[in-house]
Design an enzyme around this catalytic site. Structure first.
Site, short mmCIF file in Angstrom:
data_model
loop_
_atom_site.label_atom_id
_atom_site.label_comp_id
_atom_site.label_asym_id
_atom_site.label_seq_id
_atom_site.Cartn_x
_atom_site.Cartn_y
_atom_site.Cartn_z
N ILE A 13 -1.43 48.61 -20.62
CA ILE A 13 -1.58 49.85 -21.40
C ILE A 13 -1.41 51.06 -20.49
O ILE A 13 -0.63 51.97 -20.77
CB ILE A 13 -2.95 49.88 -22.12
N GLU A 32 -6.22 52.60 -9.85
CA GLU A 32 -6.47 51.17 -10.05
C GLU A 32 -7.48 50.71 -9.01
O GLU A 32 -7.34 51.01 -7.83
CB GLU A 32 -5.15 50.39 -9.91
N HIS A 50 3.04 38.74 -30.94
CA HIS A 50 2.60 38.28 -32.25
C HIS A 50 3.40 38.91 -33.36
O HIS A 50 3.79 40.08 -33.28
CB HIS A 50 1.12 38.62 -32.44
N CYS A 447 3.82 22.90 -6.32
CA CYS A 447 3.00 22.66 -5.12
C CYS A 447 2.01 23.80 -4.90
O CYS A 447 1.22 23.76 -3.98
CB CYS A 447 3.86 22.41 -3.87
#
Lengths: 485, 477
Positions: A13, A32, A50, A447
């Site tokens: 967002i 952040e 969706h 791996c």
């Protein structure tokens, strides 16, 4: 420097809002708290686009989901983020659940979803061969799709940065104050490491911490309910088990356990839905993983669990009322909340960004400020997977000029040194091992980095000009090696 | 160099004198070879492949090198090896402990020394190793697509030997619940960081899995000053070699907890601790036995998985027990001309046996190129009571036997592993009801590979080609 807009949170967002804002002549700062973008809900979710049949009609969720899907497809194309239009199937196992399917179908029509169809169990099994024989009815939603959520976030933030936005990482907000500078109202944002930044407007899209941010500004009118979802990821050898995303009928806690291919060709199972105390509670549990296993088997009995390559969990930030919170603050001027973005937040993200920017435009108008277009805005982002998409001839030519692209470092996902160096150089640059992994998939394969980790550590150290002992898995206290012998 | 480490440092540490002496020579040689590829590319460009070789070996680890040498010594001189790392040797490069070569060479070498021994033989035969070259794809027609710093090439082989080795099972594959901090390594990754890059991985360590790599690393970490708190093994016995349990755990007072697993992982940034717990006979955790051990490092030594992704690309069937290709006694897979050996075929306990197996595959590939392989009937081998698998899974017979043929008298070795530890036992190999051979052992462990031989001419009088060869185990009191 005073920024026009500060955004708290570099999730999908925050990233999309930042990108939308750089279309105008605004200085944008993304804050952040982690060492990378997409570190909350945007990192670990189902990655489903969706159709829009699920949200309650006339909610923001219903409106922005349906509006957002075509916008998301368009944006993903511009940003070179892989997605696939694979369609969803919601399966019912008994009469009761069949009724729910009918309900969803009607709701979908109300929300403006086209391309839906109800199939009999047999028809559904024809469409999807590995589907359980117990399925009695199924709702097919053709407009649904899959996308890689963290690639999308990284690309959105990266593109915003290419267009002038700034990203400050490891900036955990401690407090936010309103202050004045030459009669101008400002937000003074202070980090836990006592760094201050100033902005004229503030957009809160801090995901699981959005209520804490609101509280810092005495605007706490909602509480984030963290809800954890556990997942299992299977090897690419199993990616073709199903073609569609297979849902079970939704419950009040979420859309149930799904079985889906990922855009990268793996098979993903999950999520569970457990309320947890803390947004950072992203651990997996034996119980949760067992639930994923047994419910996924219910939809698709033949899943080969021997090929599980990893399990993880993600937290979504829900809210009591069940709808997105997208509004300007009633109490604090210049503050906008974009909170409680749980499913279908990813499907709606571009529509949400446009919606939020419209709110900001309103505020700017009230303030008598004019918004001008950024003429140099370029919505396209350099494709970090460009090399993979080349023909053999093109690759040969490219390797001739860039030999590092010839050298394979991650054998499972076939990632070259050149691609890893790109991950460390393109906005927003990877600063840690997981960051490299999310950008170019080195270490993401079967791996799980067993072979390539030592080499990639060396590349990161060299590129960031730090000693190997400082290279981390995901920033802060997650160093990988301990000391030089 | 692939690991980008300080070379002088490793030289001291690893003490592989012979090997390092050759290093500069090797580097130079690699470059020339790659240029040669390039040259060949330009001269023969208009084909579905760029280069042709009689035999191409994928992987320059112990299996690949021994296979190439054997193919060469069996009269096919055009043999090349493709290696993804910058130097040959495979995983042996990081195995700086000793114990390699006791059976095969009668000497006790370190891993790098054992690799150097074979590398020398490869070089003496002028067998080319294309280092830094990754095989991206193989087809059943034996066209191999490779990528390196010079570009992407297609090589056509008359015979192909797969020797890609194996990888370690990761935390994800185990589904250990908990958080996802740093400080969790597969044992081999930690080994590479310590032995090749020169960095220690942690101070307080728990090791899950008592396979050989786990045991070796318990000792290695102790020698570098770390405290190994525990080695946990989910099985009621260790699958590691006896000598490793003594030399790596007992000698360092490191406790080995059997029937114990890691139930949960804790810590958000770096690992802070693990919860260990006893398991019942169905490997379910017994809640009351849960115990928290603070540690900053968790090493996983929980099994090896043959790397057969390329094998599958070529449409070759995989054995569900070995996780390697289904092969015959020449180590030829179901696709004619494609052979497999070493840990990509079955996980071995000792490198000596890898070399043995690779020699069989190398000879098989050479015989194939020289049109000397012409089996007509296939007899299957099957594991019987107490035996987990038998390799080879099939034996080729020439129906009309010419008794003068050299291969009439040949012996065929059957390799197998037992299902659990046993005391005194007797192995019986049968073809239908007919006993082909028996052997008595004082004990057997699933961690150690067993071998029994049969004679090809005993299979001659086979009456029903659906008959199978079984290896049975019988407990003796």
């Amino acid at each position: 420097m005073i920024y026009d807009v500060a955004i708290a949170g570099a999730g999908v967002i925050g990233g999309m809002i930042a990108r939308e804002l750089t279309k105008y002549n605004l200085s944008v700062l993304i804050l952040e708290k982690e060492n990378d973008v997409a570190m909350g809900a945007s990192k670990a979710n189902s990655g489903i686009i969706h159709g829009g049949f699920d949200p309650v009609p006339n909610t923001l969720k219903a409106k922005l989901n349906v509006k957002g899907v075509p916008l998301l497809y368009k944006t993903a194309k511009e940003l070179n983020v892989p997605f696939k239009h694979n369609g969803s199937i919601i399966v019912a196992f008994n009469k009761e659940e069949e009724l729910v399917l009918e309900e969803l179908y009607k709701r979908g029509l109300k929300n403006g979803v086209s391309d839906m169809e109800i199939l009999s169990g047999e028809e559904a099994q024809k469409l999807e061969h590995n589907l359980s024989k117990e399925v009695t009815k199924a709702l097919v939603v053709k407009s649904a799709g899959i996308i890689c959520p963290y690639s999308l976030t990284i690309a959105a933030v990266g593109n915003a940065m290419d267009n002038g936005a700034e990203l400050k990482r490891n900036f955990e907000i401690l407090k936010i104050e309103k202050t004045k500078n030459n009669d101008e109202d400002l937000f003074k944002i202070t980090s836990t490491t006592a760094e201050d930044v100033f902005s004229r407007y503030f957009i809160n899209c801090a995901g699981g911490f959005a209520d804490k941010i609101a509280e810092m500004l005495d605007d706490n009118f909602f509480t984030v309910i963290p809800r954890v979802g556990e997942y299992m990821l299977l090897d690419k050898s199993e990616g073709k088990t199903v073609e569609h995303t297979i849902f079970q009928v939704p419950t009040k806690n979420g859309k149930g356990i799904l079985v889906t291919p990922t855009v990268h060709g793996n098979l993903l199972l999950g999520p569970t839905a457990e309320e947890v105390y803390k947004y950072t509670d992203t651990k997996t549990t034996q119980k949760g993983l067992n639930t994923v296993k047994s419910l996924a088997k219910k939809s698709v009995p033949g899943i080969n669990f021997k090929e599980v390559i990893t399990s993880f969990s993600g937290v979504r930030a829900s809210e009591e009322n069940g709808d997105f919170i997208l509004q300007k603050s009633k109490n604090v001027k210049g503050l906008i909340h974009a909170a409680a973005i749980d499913s279908p937040g990813l499907s709606s993200c571009v529509a949400i960004a446009e919606y939020v920017v419209d709110i900001l435009k309103e505020i700017l108008q009230e303030d008598g400020k004019e918004l001008t277009e950024n003429k140099s805005y370029n919505g396209k982002r350099k494709d970090i997977n460009a090399f993979k998409k080349m023909t053999v001839e093109e690759k040969n030519l490219f390797i001739k000029n860039n030999p590092s692209f010839g050298k394979i470092v991650c054998r499972c996902e076939v990632v070259s040194e050149g691609e890893i160096l790109e991950a460390l150089r393109i906005n927003p640059k990877a600063l840690d091992l997981d960051g490299v992994k999310r950008r170019v998939r080195a270490g993401m394969g079967r791996c799980q980095g067993g072979f390539c980790t030592p080499y990639i550590l060396g590349l990161i150290a060299e590129e960031l000009k730090i000693p190997l002992t400082e290279v981390s898995k995901k920033g802060k206290n997650s160093k990988i090696v301990y000391k030089e012998l | 160099m692939i690991d980008g480490t300080d070379k002088t440092k490793n030289k001291d540490k690893e003490n592989f004198y012979e090997y390092t002496k050759k290093e500069s020579y090797q580097q130079e040689k690699v470059e020339n070879e790659n240029m040669e590829i390039e040259k060949e590319l330009y001269t023969e460009h208009n084909k579905e492949y760029d280069i042709e070789h009689d035999i191409v070996v994928i992987g320059a680890g112990p299996a690949g090198m021994a296979a190439a040498i054997s193919a060469f010594d069996n009269n096919v001189k055009d043999v090349v090896i493709i290696e993804r790392e910058e130097k040959p040797g495979g995983i042996l490069k990081q195995c700086i402990h000793n114990g390699f070569g006791l059976h095969k060479l009668g000497r006790e070498l370190t891993g790098p020394e054992y690799a150097a021994y074979y590398e020398k033989m490869v070089n003496e035969r002028n067998i080319k190793i294309y280092c830094g070259t990754m095989v991206i794809d193989i087809t059943k027609n034996k066209i191999i697509t490779v990528q390196n710093k010079d570009g992407i090439f297609k090589i056509k082989a008359k015979a192909l030997i797969l020797a890609m080795g194996c990888r370690e099972r990761s935390r994800g594959a185990l589904n250990i619940p908990g958080t996802r901090p740093s400080g969790i390594f597969s044992a081999g990754t930690a080994q590479k960081l310590i032995n090749c890059k020169g960095y220690s991985v942690g101070k307080k360590v728990v090791i899950l899995g008592s396979g050989d790599i786990g045991l070796i690393m318990a000792r290695r970490l102790s020698l570098e000053g770390a405290k190994v708190e525990a080695v946990c093994e989910i099985m009621p016995y260790s699958v590691g070699l006896k000598r490793n349990i003594t030399q790596c755990l007992k000698d360092f007072n490191i406790p080995l907890y059997l029937s114990t697993t890691v139930a949960e992982i804790h810590g958000s940034g770096r690992l802070e601790g693990v919860t260990i717990a006893k398991v019942d006979e169905n490997r379910n955790i017994i809640e009351e036995t849960k115990k928290y051990i603070p540690c900053d490092t968790l090493l996983l030594s929980v099994g090896l998985i043959p790397e057969n992704e390329l094998t599958k690309n070529a449409g070759i069937s995989i054995d569900n027990f070995t996780n390697g290709a289904i092969v015959d006694e020449n180590r030829q897979t179901e696709q004619s001309g494609i052979f497999a050996c070493g840990n990509v075929l079955q996980v071995h306990d000792l490198v000596d046996y890898v070399s043995d197996e690779a020699e069989i595959a190398g000879k098989g590939a050479a015989d194939y190129v020289l049109n000397k392989l012409n089996g007509q009937i296939i007899i299957k081998t099957v594991p019987g009571n107490g035996v987990r698998y038998v390799l080879p899974q099939r034996i080729n017979l020439i129906y009309e036997y010419n008794k003068n043929r050299e291969d009439y008298k040949r012996e065929i070795s059957l390799f197998f592993r037992v299902t659990k530890p046993f005391g005194k036992i007797k192995y019986t190999v049968k073809l239908g009801d007919k006993v082909l051979n028996t052997a008595i052992r004082l004990k057997a462990s699933p961690g150690e590979m067993e071998k029994i031989t049969i004679k090809a001419n005993d299979l001659e009088k086979i009456s029903n080609k659906d008959e199978k060869i079984t290896v049975n185990l019988e407990e003796l009191s």
